[in-house]
Every structure is written in structure tokens, then in C-alpha cells.
Enzyme design. Structure first.
Site, PDB file in Angstrom:
ATOM      1  N   LYS A  66       0.817  -1.229   0.000  1.00 27.63           N
ATOM      2  CA  LYS A  66       0.000   0.000   0.000  1.00 27.63           C
ATOM      3  C   LYS A  66       0.847   1.274   0.000  1.00 27.63           C
ATOM      4  O   LYS A  66       0.470   2.271  -0.609  1.00 27.63           O
ATOM      5  CB  LYS A  66      -0.918   0.020   1.228  1.00 27.63           C
ATOM      6  CG  LYS A  66      -2.102  -0.908   1.101  1.00 27.63           C
ATOM      7  CD  LYS A  66      -3.041  -0.734   2.270  1.00 27.63           C
ATOM      8  CE  LYS A  66      -4.098  -1.808   2.258  1.00 27.63           C
ATOM      9  NZ  LYS A  66      -5.072  -1.680   3.330  1.00 27.63           N
ATOM     10  N   ASN A  87      -4.893   2.142  -1.535  1.00 28.20           N
ATOM     11  CA  ASN A  87      -5.493   0.792  -1.573  1.00 28.20           C
ATOM     12  C   ASN A  87      -6.355   0.567  -2.812  1.00 28.20           C
ATOM     13  O   ASN A  87      -6.853  -0.533  -3.021  1.00 28.20           O
ATOM     14  CB  ASN A  87      -6.295   0.498  -0.301  1.00 28.20           C
ATOM     15  CG  ASN A  87      -7.574   1.289  -0.224  1.00 28.20           C
ATOM     16  OD1 ASN A  87      -7.558   2.509  -0.365  1.00 28.20           O
ATOM     17  ND2 ASN A  87      -8.693   0.632  -0.012  1.00 28.20           N
ATOM     18  N   ASP A 102      -9.648   3.303   2.574  1.00 25.41           N
ATOM     19  CA  ASP A 102      -9.628   2.680   3.908  1.00 25.41           C
ATOM     20  C   ASP A 102     -10.056   3.668   4.992  1.00 25.41           C
ATOM     21  O   ASP A 102     -10.783   3.303   5.931  1.00 25.41           O
ATOM     22  CB  ASP A 102      -8.206   2.201   4.255  1.00 25.41           C
ATOM     23  CG  ASP A 102      -7.855   0.880   3.583  1.00 25.41           C
ATOM     24  OD1 ASP A 102      -8.763   0.116   3.228  1.00 25.41           O
ATOM     25  OD2 ASP A 102      -6.642   0.621   3.429  1.00 25.41           O
ATOM     26  N   GLY A 127      -0.996  -0.685  17.245  1.00 22.50           N
ATOM     27  CA  GLY A 127      -0.384  -0.939  15.940  1.00 22.50           C
ATOM     28  C   GLY A 127       0.035   0.358  15.272  1.00 22.50           C
ATOM     29  O   GLY A 127      -0.470   1.442  15.609  1.00 22.50           O
ATOM     30  N   ARG A 156       8.469   2.737  14.668  1.00 19.60           N
ATOM     31  CA  ARG A 156       7.406   2.819  13.665  1.00 19.60           C
ATOM     32  C   ARG A 156       6.258   3.695  14.182  1.00 19.60           C
ATOM     33  O   ARG A 156       5.654   4.463  13.427  1.00 19.60           O
ATOM     34  CB  ARG A 156       6.898   1.403  13.366  1.00 19.60           C
ATOM     35  CG  ARG A 156       6.296   1.253  12.012  1.00 19.60           C
ATOM     36  CD  ARG A 156       6.063  -0.216  11.732  1.00 19.60           C
ATOM     37  NE  ARG A 156       5.425  -0.412  10.438  1.00 19.60           N
ATOM     38  CZ  ARG A 156       4.880  -1.557  10.065  1.00 19.60           C
ATOM     39  NH1 ARG A 156       4.906  -2.599  10.860  1.00 19.60           N
ATOM     40  NH2 ARG A 156       4.311  -1.663   8.884  1.00 19.60           N
TER      41      ARG A 156
HETATM   42  P1  NAP Z   1       1.102  -4.240   8.707  1.00 18.82           P
HETATM   43  O1  NAP Z   1       1.388  -2.971   8.003  1.00 18.82           O
HETATM   44  O2  NAP Z   1       1.924  -5.453   8.426  1.00 18.82           O
HETATM   45  O3  NAP Z   1       1.163  -3.924  10.297  1.00 18.82           O
HETATM   46  C1  NAP Z   1       1.040  -4.966  11.250  1.00 18.82           C
HETATM   47  C2  NAP Z   1       0.940  -4.362  12.639  1.00 18.82           C
HETATM   48  O4  NAP Z   1       0.739  -5.437  13.589  1.00 18.82           O
HETATM   49  C3  NAP Z   1       2.217  -3.646  13.084  1.00 18.82           C
HETATM   50  O5  NAP Z   1       1.865  -2.571  13.932  1.00 18.82           O
HETATM   51  C4  NAP Z   1       2.963  -4.739  13.863  1.00 18.82           C
HETATM   52  O6  NAP Z   1       3.875  -4.237  14.803  1.00 18.82           O
HETATM   53  C5  NAP Z   1       1.790  -5.392  14.590  1.00 18.82           C
HETATM   54  N1  NAP Z   1       2.094  -6.752  15.030  1.00 18.82           N
HETATM   55  C6  NAP Z   1       2.149  -7.871  14.273  1.00 18.82           C
HETATM   56  N2  NAP Z   1       2.453  -8.938  15.042  1.00 18.82           N
HETATM   57  C7  NAP Z   1       2.589  -8.469  16.318  1.00 18.82           C
HETATM   58  C8  NAP Z   1       2.895  -9.088  17.559  1.00 18.82           C
HETATM   59  N3  NAP Z   1       3.137 -10.390  17.651  1.00 18.82           N
HETATM   60  N4  NAP Z   1       2.941  -8.306  18.676  1.00 18.82           N
HETATM   61  C9  NAP Z   1       2.688  -6.969  18.593  1.00 18.82           C
HETATM   62  N5  NAP Z   1       2.406  -6.333  17.433  1.00 18.82           N
HETATM   63  C10 NAP Z   1       2.355  -7.075  16.313  1.00 18.82           C
HETATM   64  O7  NAP Z   1      -0.404  -4.717   8.461  1.00 18.82           O
HETATM   65  P2  NAP Z   1      -1.721  -3.788   8.259  1.00 18.82           P
HETATM   66  O8  NAP Z   1      -1.990  -3.623   6.827  1.00 18.82           O
HETATM   67  O9  NAP Z   1      -1.603  -2.588   9.111  1.00 18.82           O
HETATM   68  O10 NAP Z   1      -2.853  -4.785   8.806  1.00 18.82           O
HETATM   69  C11 NAP Z   1      -2.963  -5.089  10.179  1.00 18.82           C
HETATM   70  C12 NAP Z   1      -4.220  -5.940  10.399  1.00 18.82           C
HETATM   71  O11 NAP Z   1      -5.370  -5.196  10.024  1.00 18.82           O
HETATM   72  C13 NAP Z   1      -4.249  -7.225   9.557  1.00 18.82           C
HETATM   73  O12 NAP Z   1      -4.770  -8.280  10.323  1.00 18.82           O
HETATM   74  C14 NAP Z   1      -5.182  -6.884   8.423  1.00 18.82           C
HETATM   75  O13 NAP Z   1      -5.876  -7.995   7.917  1.00 18.82           O
HETATM   76  C15 NAP Z   1      -6.165  -5.930   9.109  1.00 18.82           C
HETATM   77  N6  NAP Z   1      -6.770  -4.997   8.142  1.00 18.82           N
HETATM   78  C16 NAP Z   1      -8.113  -4.864   8.126  1.00 18.82           C
HETATM   79  C17 NAP Z   1      -8.718  -4.005   7.241  1.00 18.82           C
HETATM   80  C18 NAP Z   1     -10.209  -3.880   7.223  1.00 18.82           C
HETATM   81  O14 NAP Z   1     -10.741  -3.294   6.269  1.00 18.82           O
HETATM   82  N7  NAP Z   1     -10.909  -4.364   8.244  1.00 18.82           N
HETATM   83  C19 NAP Z   1      -7.943  -3.253   6.337  1.00 18.82           C
HETATM   84  C20 NAP Z   1      -6.564  -3.406   6.373  1.00 18.82           C
HETATM   85  C21 NAP Z   1      -5.977  -4.273   7.289  1.00 18.82           C
HETATM   86  P3  NAP Z   1       5.406  -3.945  14.349  1.00 18.82           P
HETATM   87  O15 NAP Z   1       5.402  -2.595  13.687  1.00 18.82           O
HETATM   88  O16 NAP Z   1       6.147  -3.983  15.619  1.00 18.82           O
HETATM   89  O17 NAP Z   1       5.804  -5.053  13.396  1.00 18.82           O
END
Ligand code: NAP
Length: 285
Positions: A66, A87, A102, A127, A156
Site C-alpha cells: 500500500k 489501496n 480505507d 499498531g 514505527r
Molecule cells: P502491517 O502494516 O503489516 O502492520 C502490522 C501491525 O501489527 C504492526 O503494527 C505490527 O507491529 C503489529 N504486530 C504484528 N504482530 C505483532 C505481535 N506479535 N505483537 C505486537 N504487534 C504485532 O499490516 P496492516 O496492513 O496494518 O494490517 C494489520 C491488520 O489489520 C491485519 O490483520 C489486516 O488484515 C487488518 N486490516 C483490516 C482491514 C479492514 O478493512 N478491516 C484493512 C486493512 C488491514 P510492528 O510494527 O512492531 O511489526
């Protein structure tokens, strides 16, 4: 001639966007095929160049592309430029235009499904990845009172905060916290809204079955909004219910961002009921 729209991301095995987008095209009997285009890191430029082929109308973009895709667009429509993430891509003539749907979808679900108005509220956001970025800018635009960002990788969170700071009004407060900070318990107990923007709890991920926050840390009066949509009932939502909190899952945001994309590609009103039904069906499979 059949036209195509693709989803650019990696990996894509578990995405449900193809299910509910195709259902919307089929509902109108328009000859558009929605495909999953798995694009490994390093192949993004050539994948974006491929969208320019005459057969394609545009694309959705998901993790991890993205942010990277934004600099490959010919134009960015707000709020994509402010957020720094795209997106949805729409091909207009020979130009690729980048959108971010989004942020609006995040607010639309919050307002329509949970009746929550962010103005002057205290919000904690877990997050600092891609979706946290869209949610933070959306909350600031909706005049949130106080926003606290917590992230495992503190740098971050700092980078996100420094980008968001430029959009804050004088009345709005922004703070950062680390997991395990003593003051985090106080923020959790006094907030109006908690948003999980981490992937903790996501099915098919290493974090499947986990909750970022335990039931004992959740106050009864808070709204807990988990952006994870698979499973629909995440461990966090189960903990929040146990604590007596109100809950909202991530499925409506997912469908709303997709509905806005559908309208950009087709100029037709998105058939929301059809899209929700197809999305729920795909998750239950
Ligand atoms: P991303 O950019 O990869 O970010 C992942 C986030 O999760 C980061 O803040 C990461 O922390 C944190 N994280 C992952 N594993 C962790 C752990 N074990 N302990 C603590 N923090 C952890 O992904 P994203 O695009 O933001 O998506 C995040 C989630 O939102 C996903 O599950 C995705 O499916 C969902 N989502 C939903 C929608 C919707 O429309 N509902 C849209 C987009 C995304 P670090 O920075 O420390 O790695």
C-alpha cells in the site's frame, strides 16, 4: 471484451476481496473479472506497469504494497497523499490514479455500525502499520480529542506520529506508549474507543488465536473495534464481550472500502447487501 481488476498483494491465499468484488460485478452482469495478482516484493513496479494494459480497469492494493505503490502513481487523490498509502488504483485514460478508501471506510463502519462519533473522544490505537496509518489520519480528520498509539516497534509508532502531527489542531492531543508501560493501563481504562490495528488474532497468521489485550485490561464502557476480520469473532472481541464492552469487528470496514473501490471502477452504486453476503459466505467456508 472482458475487463479486469486485480488485487495486488503478497501473499493473497486467504483474501476474500475476490469473492465480494466478483459478486458485485456479477450482480450488475457486467463483464469484469476480479483476479488475485500475487506480487512479490521487488516486482511491484512491473506489476503496476501491467495495469496500463488496455484490458485492465484498475486494482486494489493490500499488504505489503500500500505504501510502496503510492510513488508509482501518476496522481494521488486525497486522502491517499496525506496518508501516504494507496489501496485502490483507477486507470483513467493513460493515467493511474491512486486513492485511499480505507480511511473513510474505517469511519463509516464506526459511525454506521457502532454509532460512535470520534469528535473529542479518547482513542487508543494498537499498531502502527498500514491500516493504523489510515485509521490515525481518519480519526484526526474526525476531530478526535486524544489519540494514543501503541506499537511493538516503537520507531514505527514515532514515524507515524511525526506524520500525523502535522494534521493536528491545537485542541487535539497525540501520545505514544510502549507495550508494558505502567501508564498504558491507565490509558486503556480511561479511553472511549480501542482500535486493534495489529494483525494479532488474524486467522492463518502466526498470531492466530491471540488477543493483544486481556479481558481484565478492558473497561466495561469502552468500544472495542478490531480491524481484524477473519475470524469475525476474534479473541479480542471475545475478551471485550467478557469485560462488558461494546464491540465492532473489521468486516464492515473491509466491505465499505471495497464498495468505494467498486464505485470508482464502475460508476455504479455498490450493491452492499450482495457484497456483505458474499464476504460472510467466504469467511464461513
Ligand atoms: P502491517 O502494516 O503489516 O502492520 C502490522 C501491525 O501489527 C504492526 O503494527 C505490527 O507491529 C503489529 N504486530 C504484528 N504482530 C505483532 C505481535 N506479535 N505483537 C505486537 N504487534 C504485532 O499490516 P496492516 O496492513 O496494518 O494490517 C494489520 C491488520 O489489520 C491485519 O490483520 C489486516 O488484515 C487488518 N486490516 C483490516 C482491514 C479492514 O478493512 N478491516 C484493512 C486493512 C488491514 P510492528 O510494527 O512492531 O511489526
Amino acid at each position: 471484451m472482458t475487463k479486469y481488476v486485480g488485487l495486488i498483494g503478497y501473499p493473497l491465499k486467504h483474501s476474500i476481496s475476490p469473492d465480494f468484488q466478483q459478486a458485485a460485478f456479477d450482480y450488475y452482469e457486467i463483464d469484469i473479472h476480479y483476479e488475485a495478482w500475487e506480487v512479490e516484493p521487488g516486482q511491484l513496479s512491473s506489476a503496476v506497469a501491467g495495469i496500463r494494459q488496455p484490458r485492465n480497469l484498475g486494482a486494489n492494493v493490500t499488504v505489503p504494497h500500500k505504501e510502496g505503490v503510492a510513488s508509482l502513481m501518476d496522481e494521488l487523490e486525497e486522502p491517499a497523499h496525506e496518508i501516504g498509502a494507496v489501496n485502490v488504483i483507477v486507470k483513467r485514460g493513460d493515467k493511474l490514479i491512486g486513492y485511499n478508501t480505507d480511511a473513510d471506510a474505517f469511519l463509516r463502519a464506526l459511525r454506521q455500525e457502532a454509532g460512535f462519533e470520534p469528535q473529542d473522544k479518547r482513542v487508543i490505537l494498537l499498531g502502527a502499520g498500514g491500516v493504523a496509518r489510515a485509521a490515525s489520519f481518519a480519526l484526526v480528520r474526525a476531530k478526535v480529542g486524544a489519540l494514543t498509539i501503541v506499537n511493538r516497534t516503537f520507531e514505527r509508532a514515532e514515524a507515524l506520529a511525526s506524520d500525523v502531527r502535522g494534521s493536528l489542531s491545537q485542541r487535539q492531543r497525540l501520545s505514544l506508549a510502549r507495550w508494558g508501560d505502567a501508564e498504558l493501563a491507565e490509558v486503556l481504562s480511561s479511553c472511549d474507543l480501542m482500535v486493534n490495528c495489529t494483525s494479532i488474532g488474524m486467522k492463518h497468521s502466526p498470531e492466530e488465536g491471540r488477543s493483544p489485550v486481556a479481558a481484565e485490561q478492558i473497561a466495561g464502557g469502552v468500544l472495542v473495534y478490531d480491524l481484524v476480520y477473519n475470524p469475525m469473532e476474534t479473541p479480542l472481541l471475545a475478551s471485550a464481550r467478557k469485560a462488558g464492552a461494546t464491540v465492532l469487528g473489521g468486516l464492515s470496514m473491509l466491505v465499505y472500502q471495497g464498495a468505494a473501490a467498486f464505485e470508482l471502477w464502475t460508476d455504479r452504486e455498490a450493491p452492499l447487501d450482495i457484497m456483505f453476503e458474499a464476504a460472510r459466505g467466504a469467511l464461513e467456508r
